[in-house]
Write an enzyme that holds these catalytic residues in place. Structure first.
Site: not given
Ligand code: IPE
Ligand code: IPE
Ligand code: MG
Length: 224
Positions: A12, A60
């Site tokens: 993340d 997502n």
């Molecule tokens: C979790 O991260 C999913 C992945 C890393 C693929 P998210 O960024 O989607 O999680 P939330 O929505 O902040 O909880």
């Molecule tokens: C995790 O990084 C990757 C995916 C969920 C695909 P994020 O895209 O959630 O990054 P932040 O949390 O918005 O910074």
């Molecule tokens: Mg995230």
């Protein structure tokens, strides 16, 4: 010293990293790929047998279409450019999650799994369109349909992670302390480490520090 067979990672913080450094969330996703490669290498060096990477959750899909398209494009290119290299390194790739993507991506994913299925150095479980609640509901539905007994062993038979030991260690980067529907069943006894750094900044040294801290923990599993 605790044995370490299986590491699971919620990668993340790509979006925030990208916005901060390049004024674009997608640039963060691209940068995050370099971290994926170096963490795979370090995992092999540390004799880890399973590495599960959360790449895209069932939630997502709620993101803007442009970002989703960018992510799947990155993944396609990664598979096209890197699968031979992964195969040469004796790496097995398995997708966990519901594979209902474009025809092209489904083909690429299936062929990556097939090509590497006999490899034995490390198994990378790529969690794509993965959601733990969906996984559990599907498993229970299958048990109901077969009129099987609902018990631990039978539920595990129908999880994506069938035949894979539960993660010993779960790491979430990105300075957020939640599970976001990741491996809710399998993480029942995992040691959990929340890392402040965003995924593109997470490096070998950070990873090794967590591995070392994990190895020195006292794991009880209910005992004393
Ligand atoms: C979790 O991260 C999913 C992945 C890393 C693929 P998210 O960024 O989607 O999680 P939330 O929505 O902040 O909880
Ligand atoms: C995790 O990084 C990757 C995916 C969920 C695909 P994020 O895209 O959630 O990054 P932040 O949390 O918005 O910074
Ligand atoms: Mg995230």
């Amino acid at each position: 010293m605790n044995p370490l067979n299986h590491v699971a990672i919620i990668m993340d913080g790509n979006g925030r990293w990208g916005l901060k450094h390049k004024n674009s969330r997608n640039a963060g996703h691209k940068a995050g790929l370099n971290t994926v490669e170096s963490i795979i290498k370090q995992s092999i060096k540390n004799k880890i047998k399973y590495l599960t990477l959360f790449a895209f959750s069932t939630e997502n899909w709620k993101r803007p279409k442009k970002e989703i398209n960018y992510l799947f494009n990155l993944l396609e290119n990664f598979l096209i450019n890197k699968i031979d290299d992964l195969h040469k390194q004796n790496i097995k790739v398995k997708i966990i999650g519901s594979k209902n993507f474009s025809k092209k991506l489904n083909l690429l994913l299936n062929s990556a799994e097939k090509k590497t299925s006999k490899n034995s150095k490390i198994q990378i479980n790529l969690a794509l369109n993965y959601g733990a609640k969906f996984e559990l509901i599907s498993a229970i539905k299958k048990l109901q349909k077969n009129k099987d007994k609902i018990d631990e062993k039978n539920i595990e038979k129908f999880l994506y992670t069938k035949n894979i030991p539960d993660p010993d260690l779960m790491i979430r980067t990105g300075n957020t302390k939640r599970l976001s529907n990741f491996l809710l069943w399998q993480l029942a006894y995992a040691e959990i480490f929340f890392e402040k750094k965003m995924w593109p900044d997470f490096n070998d040294k950070d990873y090794l520090k967590i591995i070392n801290d994990y190895k020195n923990l006292k794991r009880n599993f209910g005992k004393i």
